[in-house]
Design a protein around this motif. Structure first.
Motif, PDB file in Angstrom:
ATOM      1  N   LYS B 271       0.941  -1.351  -0.063  1.00 43.27           N
ATOM      2  CA  LYS B 271       0.127  -0.022   0.039  1.00 43.27           C
ATOM      3  C   LYS B 271       1.117   1.240  -0.067  1.00 43.27           C
ATOM      4  O   LYS B 271       0.366   2.414  -0.050  1.00 43.27           O
ATOM      5  N   GLY B 272       2.227   1.318  -0.023  1.00 42.62           N
ATOM      6  CA  GLY B 272       3.144   2.363   0.012  1.00 42.62           C
ATOM      7  C   GLY B 272       3.022   3.171   1.132  1.00 42.62           C
ATOM      8  O   GLY B 272       3.108   4.491   1.163  1.00 42.62           O
ATOM      9  N   PRO B 273       2.696   2.920   2.564  1.00 42.79           N
ATOM     10  CA  PRO B 273       2.688   3.781   3.610  1.00 42.79           C
ATOM     11  C   PRO B 273       3.852   4.795   3.830  1.00 42.79           C
ATOM     12  O   PRO B 273       3.438   5.898   4.104  1.00 42.79           O
ATOM     13  N   GLU B 274       5.035   4.283   3.254  1.00 37.19           N
ATOM     14  CA  GLU B 274       6.229   5.028   3.789  1.00 37.19           C
ATOM     15  C   GLU B 274       6.260   6.318   2.668  1.00 37.19           C
ATOM     16  O   GLU B 274       6.598   7.526   3.166  1.00 37.19           O
ATOM     17  N   TYR B 275       5.594   6.333   1.537  1.00 35.94           N
ATOM     18  CA  TYR B 275       5.390   7.252   0.658  1.00 35.94           C
ATOM     19  C   TYR B 275       4.364   8.408   1.241  1.00 35.94           C
ATOM     20  O   TYR B 275       4.639   9.531   1.146  1.00 35.94           O
ATOM     21  N   PHE B 276       3.401   7.810   1.863  1.00 34.12           N
ATOM     22  CA  PHE B 276       2.249   8.745   2.499  1.00 34.12           C
ATOM     23  C   PHE B 276       3.089   9.537   3.490  1.00 34.12           C
ATOM     24  O   PHE B 276       2.804  10.708   3.663  1.00 34.12           O
ATOM     25  N   ILE B 277       3.938   8.878   4.437  1.00 35.17           N
ATOM     26  CA  ILE B 277       4.605   9.770   5.417  1.00 35.17           C
ATOM     27  C   ILE B 277       5.732  10.742   4.760  1.00 35.17           C
ATOM     28  O   ILE B 277       5.703  11.862   5.321  1.00 35.17           O
ATOM     29  N   GLU B 278       6.182  10.236   3.732  1.00 33.41           N
ATOM     30  CA  GLU B 278       6.997  11.066   3.054  1.00 33.41           C
ATOM     31  C   GLU B 278       6.587  12.601   2.423  1.00 33.41           C
ATOM     32  O   GLU B 278       6.759  13.802   2.592  1.00 33.41           O
ATOM     33  N   VAL B 279       5.306  12.342   2.183  1.00 34.71           N
ATOM     34  CA  VAL B 279       4.475  13.128   1.353  1.00 34.71           C
ATOM     35  C   VAL B 279       4.116  14.213   2.517  1.00 34.71           C
ATOM     36  O   VAL B 279       3.919  15.318   2.438  1.00 34.71           O
ATOM     37  N   ALA B 280       3.438  13.512   3.807  1.00 33.89           N
ATOM     38  CA  ALA B 280       3.034  14.346   4.625  1.00 33.89           C
ATOM     39  C   ALA B 280       4.107  15.246   5.256  1.00 33.89           C
ATOM     40  O   ALA B 280       3.984  16.517   5.774  1.00 33.89           O
ATOM     41  N   ARG B 281       5.380  14.431   5.503  1.00 27.47           N
ATOM     42  CA  ARG B 281       6.529  15.731   5.945  1.00 27.47           C
ATOM     43  C   ARG B 281       6.642  16.627   4.944  1.00 27.47           C
ATOM     44  O   ARG B 281       6.731  17.874   5.223  1.00 27.47           O
ATOM     45  N   GLY B 368      -4.928  -0.651 -10.384  1.00 24.95           N
ATOM     46  CA  GLY B 368      -5.791  -1.050 -11.645  1.00 24.95           C
ATOM     47  C   GLY B 368      -6.963  -0.085 -11.725  1.00 24.95           C
ATOM     48  O   GLY B 368      -7.456   0.252 -12.676  1.00 24.95           O
ATOM     49  N   VAL B 369      -7.346   0.628 -10.399  1.00 25.60           N
ATOM     50  CA  VAL B 369      -8.454   1.339 -10.611  1.00 25.60           C
ATOM     51  C   VAL B 369      -8.310   2.568 -11.261  1.00 25.60           C
ATOM     52  O   VAL B 369      -9.121   3.282 -12.062  1.00 25.60           O
ATOM     53  N   SER B 370      -6.878   2.988 -11.448  1.00 31.56           N
ATOM     54  CA  SER B 370      -6.408   4.123 -12.246  1.00 31.56           C
ATOM     55  C   SER B 370      -6.847   3.978 -13.554  1.00 31.56           C
ATOM     56  O   SER B 370      -7.035   4.922 -14.588  1.00 31.56           O
ATOM     57  N   GLU B 371      -7.097   2.712 -14.210  1.00 30.32           N
ATOM     58  CA  GLU B 371      -7.433   2.561 -15.598  1.00 30.32           C
ATOM     59  C   GLU B 371      -8.894   2.817 -15.891  1.00 30.32           C
ATOM     60  O   GLU B 371      -9.203   3.196 -17.037  1.00 30.32           O
ATOM     61  N   LEU B 372      -9.636   2.915 -14.649  1.00 27.61           N
ATOM     62  CA  LEU B 372     -10.976   3.175 -14.795  1.00 27.61           C
ATOM     63  C   LEU B 372     -11.757   4.332 -14.737  1.00 27.61           C
ATOM     64  O   LEU B 372     -12.589   4.887 -15.164  1.00 27.61           O
ATOM     65  N   ILE B 373     -11.098   5.293 -13.697  1.00 27.24           N
ATOM     66  CA  ILE B 373     -11.498   6.404 -13.482  1.00 27.24           C
ATOM     67  C   ILE B 373     -10.874   7.644 -14.005  1.00 27.24           C
ATOM     68  O   ILE B 373      -9.585   7.620 -13.998  1.00 27.24           O
ATOM     69  N   ARG B 374     -11.491   8.800 -14.068  1.00 28.47           N
ATOM     70  CA  ARG B 374     -10.979   9.997 -14.578  1.00 28.47           C
ATOM     71  C   ARG B 374     -10.949  10.863 -13.685  1.00 28.47           C
ATOM     72  O   ARG B 374      -9.745  11.852 -13.523  1.00 28.47           O
ATOM     73  N   ASN B 375     -11.687  11.249 -12.659  1.00 25.80           N
ATOM     74  CA  ASN B 375     -11.707  12.310 -12.122  1.00 25.80           C
ATOM     75  C   ASN B 375     -11.161  12.341 -10.589  1.00 25.80           C
ATOM     76  O   ASN B 375     -11.597  12.497  -9.421  1.00 25.80           O
ATOM     77  N   VAL B 376      -9.928  11.967 -10.735  1.00 27.41           N
ATOM     78  CA  VAL B 376      -8.889  11.948  -9.821  1.00 27.41           C
ATOM     79  C   VAL B 376      -7.647  12.380 -10.074  1.00 27.41           C
ATOM     80  O   VAL B 376      -7.396  12.466 -11.340  1.00 27.41           O
ATOM     81  N   ILE B 377      -6.605  12.563  -9.312  1.00 25.52           N
ATOM     82  CA  ILE B 377      -5.309  12.994  -9.781  1.00 25.52           C
ATOM     83  C   ILE B 377      -4.327  11.648  -9.403  1.00 25.52           C
ATOM     84  O   ILE B 377      -4.516  11.049  -8.465  1.00 25.52           O
ATOM     85  N   LYS B 378      -3.798  11.502 -10.508  1.00 26.66           N
ATOM     86  CA  LYS B 378      -2.935  10.327 -10.625  1.00 26.66           C
ATOM     87  C   LYS B 378      -1.481  10.432 -10.640  1.00 26.66           C
ATOM     88  O   LYS B 378      -1.131  11.474 -11.489  1.00 26.66           O
ATOM     89  N   THR B 379      -0.800   9.853  -9.820  1.00 33.36           N
ATOM     90  CA  THR B 379       0.853  10.164  -9.911  1.00 33.36           C
ATOM     91  C   THR B 379       1.226   8.645  -9.847  1.00 33.36           C
ATOM     92  O   THR B 379       0.613   7.772  -9.323  1.00 33.36           O
ATOM     93  N   ASP B 380       2.557   8.818 -10.035  1.00 35.69           N
ATOM     94  CA  ASP B 380       3.272   7.635  -9.760  1.00 35.69           C
ATOM     95  C   ASP B 380       3.587   7.447  -8.199  1.00 35.69           C
ATOM     96  O   ASP B 380       3.611   8.532  -7.288  1.00 35.69           O
ATOM     97  N   PHE B 381       3.702   6.183  -7.596  1.00 39.15           N
ATOM     98  CA  PHE B 381       3.423   5.879  -6.195  1.00 39.15           C
ATOM     99  C   PHE B 381       4.900   6.532  -5.513  1.00 39.15           C
ATOM    100  O   PHE B 381       4.750   7.051  -4.343  1.00 39.15           O
ATOM    101  N   TRP B 382       6.052   6.683  -6.363  1.00 44.96           N
ATOM    102  CA  TRP B 382       7.251   7.125  -5.680  1.00 44.96           C
ATOM    103  C   TRP B 382       7.354   8.737  -5.901  1.00 44.96           C
ATOM    104  O   TRP B 382       8.252   9.137  -5.311  1.00 44.96           O
ATOM    105  N   ASP B 383       6.299   9.197  -6.679  1.00 43.62           N
ATOM    106  CA  ASP B 383       6.468  10.623  -6.961  1.00 43.62           C
ATOM    107  C   ASP B 383       5.845  11.668  -5.727  1.00 43.62           C
ATOM    108  O   ASP B 383       4.796  11.994  -5.937  1.00 43.62           O
ATOM    109  N   ILE B 384       6.461  11.502  -4.718  1.00 41.95           N
ATOM    110  CA  ILE B 384       6.128  12.315  -3.598  1.00 41.95           C
ATOM    111  C   ILE B 384       5.905  13.907  -3.745  1.00 41.95           C
ATOM    112  O   ILE B 384       4.966  14.385  -3.252  1.00 41.95           O
ATOM    113  N   ASN B 385       6.769  14.430  -4.873  1.00 34.19           N
ATOM    114  CA  ASN B 385       6.447  15.638  -4.920  1.00 34.19           C
ATOM    115  C   ASN B 385       5.197  16.066  -5.582  1.00 34.19           C
ATOM    116  O   ASN B 385       4.450  16.879  -5.371  1.00 34.19           O
ATOM    117  N   ALA B 386       4.702  15.066  -6.544  1.00 32.72           N
ATOM    118  CA  ALA B 386       3.566  15.362  -7.154  1.00 32.72           C
ATOM    119  C   ALA B 386       2.516  15.108  -6.336  1.00 32.72           C
ATOM    120  O   ALA B 386       1.448  15.981  -6.458  1.00 32.72           O
TER     121      ALA B 386
END
Lengths: 426, 432
Positions: B271-281, B368-386
């Motif tokens: 689920k990439g929790p550490e990226y969430f923390i990096e983003v929060a920081r 997978g859900v990113s293939e289906l929906i449009r009205n969200v913001i999509k970034t790479d999981f590692w792209d904490i800046n984005a």
């Protein structure tokens, strides 16, 4: 007597690069200079230089029977000046034949006409007129708004800036049952003439040029000629307005062949001529007034009545022109340039889900994945720009204060040092 | 058409999206009168709510020894429950740690097999021993399913994820009916790349034996082709869905004045929790009015608590522990942004739930859900800046959050399980 206007649009925006909110205040450039340079180099090699050369020969060969008009956007001109000045020289050669006209526009293919800031609109139109006059030796008298945007109010404002006529898209929304092949007048300022782009014929023309299958191309070219033959001779005008890019690129020889045969067919036909847009204004009067309450426009494969756009677009335009008051007191040339390039309509178009960029297979051309990305990037850039302006205004104030103090004989840091210091402090 | 469907969890006894998806599929299929589903689920005794499994009215319960057949009849699907201690998201290692589950039941399960019910176990062999308890359980489950397969009429076997594959294969062998394998995740997704070779081989065998495969996204489809060497011809993508929201939107008192950014899911490497923390920081350093909540539980939780403390953001970074049912709804109601930075997400239902709750959503492109929906913001999981950028923009620009919430909601309201079930039904028809 039927008159054909053959107009080509040349436009290249200054593309943004990804600009995060973390980049705000870091002096990072807004624009993707590498991409801009690469695209303009490629376009010069594959489109402008060979096609202009071809057109020049064609005009000379037809001895005044072929006349063309170009709209080159302010941002495209700046990019040619920076990276491919040869292209401008080749356009100048076309201008010197006397059978080519350059159309007026806003200074940076901007959306200024959608705001109520008429003073800025007048400035932008005057700047662009001067630029065209300087480059091609003639002041434009027919106006082309960015993306052919037109409404009653815009038509009136453009008339007040000294233009006699403008070209817009023959959108069904405005024409309804009317033909695009007549001259109309603005319903607020009747002196302003309006020429509508013939959507059907212009699009068909573009399709034939871009068609890759040579059999299909030949049959549709023949069909096209017969359509032209059967045009209603009572209608005085046929406005063919297309993207310049349709003329060059892949299959350029076949495209040239088609243009050649198209022109020789027209020349062989009686009662049909090529004219310059400015000549039309002198020959024909309008047949009726036209009403366009809401703006119409032309975006290739995209929209024909698009503005004022969705909520994100309206917010972006609103926030952009909020800066207008602040920018007036700034003299810095780089900031003024950025201000121009920020206004280019392409940035706003990308804030729409239906934009072709989001359906293109060539994904690398677009840094955004959705309209939200486009909005976010734009707003970040705007935030940074606003900050720079405020800093500049503050620095200017301090320079003023500083110079006054020096005037009073107090020894202080010079204004120059002060402003430098300010920048490094931030 | 009768479908023998094998699953591992069924609401409310769920530990992840698998049970919810199974429920959606079964309920979606009930819209089609020509499809009957017999759903076999191991009864997970480890769950507190197991006695509440009254979602469907029980009509008759037949208990034989340690095997409990609970047959439910509701409109046109039945659920059969088998006593089992399996949790779908356990690894064998975790499973063997649970000492109170001893081996003793295994024997009695097999006893059941020998008593009363017709048994043909001798015709059927699993290759070798799986070793740890989890694999033993899978074996037992397969044996029981075999009995069920003998006693029920069906035209197709539809199984969900690797734990049911051996049972599905067994049922296929005994009945000769086609096997449809539904892939909600692979071990590559769950393990973050550290694939368990035994699980891999079970998965591969399942894919190979399957007559048709349903993948929950093109992402999973590609994975099955590239990492398991399966022909893409027999794989069809059917996206998961979400059922329209029923019931009232309960008003939840907001505890903070700040904007709340929520990570909702298991705190595991997937689920990439550490990226969430990096983003929060990144965001907390620059913005005062934002708080972050990590809602969920998982093996990386303690590590994440340590990390947030190390970054000195604990005053604006909160952990809720495991949430369920109503708590999840309350958490969503408190959130201004939901973010799913998954490293590898086969589908990902949380973004759809957030969109239903009219919350702007940021998701990783590796879902997978990113293939289906449009009205969200999509970034790479590692792209904490984005991701930080997106949070900043949604918090700063009201029109953006308004448009995302509204259009996201409109978009998600178009989804329902009946559509997805319709695709599945077509696959049934093509397979039989």
């Amino acid at each position: 007597m039927k008159n054909i206007l053959l107009c080509f649009q040349v436009h290249h925006p200054f593309h943004f690069q990804t600009f995060r909110f973390l980049d705000i205040g870091t002096n990072k450039s807004y624009f993707d200079d590498l991409r801009i340079e690469r695209e303009i180099n490629e376009a010069a090699t594959n489109y402008y230089l060979p096609v202009n050369d071809f057109l020049l020969k064609l005009i000379k060969k037809n001895k005044g029977k072929l006349k063309l008009a170009f709209y080159i956007s302010g941002t495209a001109i700046d990019q040619f000046l920076m990276y491919e000045p040869e292209v401008l020289a080749s356009f100048r050669q076309l201008a010197d034949t006397g059978h080519v006209e350059f159309l007026g526009g806003t200074s940076s293919h901007s959306l200024i006409s959608l705001t109520n800031r008429k003073d800025e609109l007048v400035n932008q139109l005057a700047d662009f007129q001067a630029k065209i006059n300087y480059l091609f030796g003639k002041k434009p008298t027919v106006f082309v708004n960015s993306d052919l945007i037109y409404s009653d109010l815009i038509g009136k404002d453009v008339a007040d800036s000294g233009y006699k006529a403008m070209i817009t898209n023959g959108s069904r929304k405005t024409l309804i049952w009317r033909s695009s092949n007549y001259v109309y007048s603005n319903c607020i300022q009747p002196k302003m003439h309006v020429y509508f782009r013939n959507e059907m014929i212009s699009d068909e023309f573009t399709n034939i040029l871009n068609c890759q299958n040579s059999d299909v191309k030949d049959t549709s070219a023949n069909n096209f000629i017969s359509i032209l033959r059967n045009l209603n001779q009572d209608e005085p005008l046929l406005n063919i307005y297309l993207d310049y890019k349709a003329l060059g690129g892949f299959g350029i020889e076949k495209k040239e062949k088609f243009i050649q045969s198209f022109i020789s067919h027209i020349n062989r036909m009686a009662n049909i001529d090529f004219k310059l847009p400015s000549e039309i204004a002198e020959i024909f009067g309008p047949v009726a007034e036209i009403n366009a309450n809401e703006p119409i426009c032309w975006l290739n494969n995209f929209h024909s009545y698009y503005y004022p756009g969705n909520e994100l677009q309206m917010e972006a335009i609103h926030q952009l022109y909020m800066i207008k008051e602040m920018i007036d007191s700034v003299d810095d040339i780089n900031l003024q340039k950025d201000w121009q390039y920020l206004q280019t309509s392409d940035h706003v178009h990308l804030m729409d889900d239906q934009h072709p960029a989001y359906f293109s297979s060539n994904i690398s051309n677009c840094i955004y994945k959705s309209k939200y990305d486009a909005f976010i990037n734009f707003m970040n850039i705007l935030d940074d720009f606003r900050m720079k302006i405020l800093e500049e205004i503050e620095a200017k104030e301090k320079r003023k204060v500083g110079s006054q103090r020096i005037g009073k004989g107090k020894k202080e840091t010079t204004p120059h040092h002060l402003s430098n210091k300010l920048h490094t402090d931030e | 058409m009768n479908v023998l469907m094998l699953g591992w969890e069924f609401p409310p006894n769920i530990s992840g999206g698998l049970g919810t998806a199974c429920e959606g599929i079964v309920k979606g299929l009930s819209a089609y009168n020509d499809v009957h589903v017999i759903f076999v689920v191991p009864k997970s005794t480890g769950y507190e709510n197991s006695s509440n499994f009254q979602l469907i009215d029980a009509e008759n319960v037949a208990s034989t020894g340690n095997v409990i057949f609970t047959e439910y009849q509701s409109s046109n699907y039945r659920t059969i429950e088998i006593s089992s201690r399996l949790l779908p998201y356990d690894t064998p290692e975790d499973f063997s740690k649970q000492k109170h589950f001893s081996n003793d039941k295994t024997e009695s399960d097999i006893e059941t097999d020998q008593s009363g019910l017709t048994s043909r176990t001798q015709n059927f062999h699993f290759t070798g021993k799986y070793g740890p308890d989890l694999f033993q359980e899978i074996n037992n489950y397969a044996l029981i399913v075999k009995i069920i397969a003998e006693h029920n009429q069906f035209e197709i076997i539809h199984v969900h994820d690797w734990l049911t594959f051996p049972a599905g294969i067994a049922a296929r062998q005994i009945s000769g009916k086609p096997l449809l394998v539904h892939v909600h995740s692979t071990d590559f997704d769950r393990s973050g790349g550290k694939v368990n070779p035994t699980i891999y081989s079970i998965e591969k065998q399942g894919f190979e034996q399957a007559d048709n495969i349903i993948a929950v996204s093109n992402r999973i489809k590609k994975r099955i082709v590239s990492d398991y060497g399966i022909s893409s011809k027999k794989i069809t993508t059917v996206y998961n869905a979400i059922n329209p929201k029923t019931g009232s939107n309960n008003q939840v008192k907001r505890k903070f004045n700040e904007k709340v950014v929520t990570f909702l899911g298991r705190i595991t490497i997937q689920k990439g929790p550490e990226y969430f923390i990096e983003v929060a920081r990144l965001v907390i350093q620059r913005m005062k009015n934002v708080r972050f909540v990590m809602a969920g539980n998982g093996d990386l939780m303690n590590k994440m608590v340590d990390l947030s403390a190390k970054y000195g953001i604990s005053n604006k970074f909160h952990f809720t522990g495991f949430l369920k049912g109503k708590e999840i709804e309350e958490m969503l109601a408190m959130s201004d942004i939901v973010i799913m930075p998954s490293v590898s997400e086969p589908f990902g239902i949380v973004p759809l739930e957030a969109m239903q709750a009219k919350i702007p959503v940021i998701i990783s492109l590796q879902s997978g859900v990113s293939e289906l929906i449009r009205n969200v913001i999509k970034t790479d999981f590692w792209d904490i800046n984005a991701m930080a950028d997106a949070i900043h923009a949604i918090v700063s620009h009201n029109p953006l959050s308004k448009v995302m919430a509204r259009e996201g909601n409109e978009e998600v309201n178009k989804f329902n399980w009946e559509q997805s079930a319709g695709h599945i039904r077509n696959i049934y028809l093509n397979t039989v």
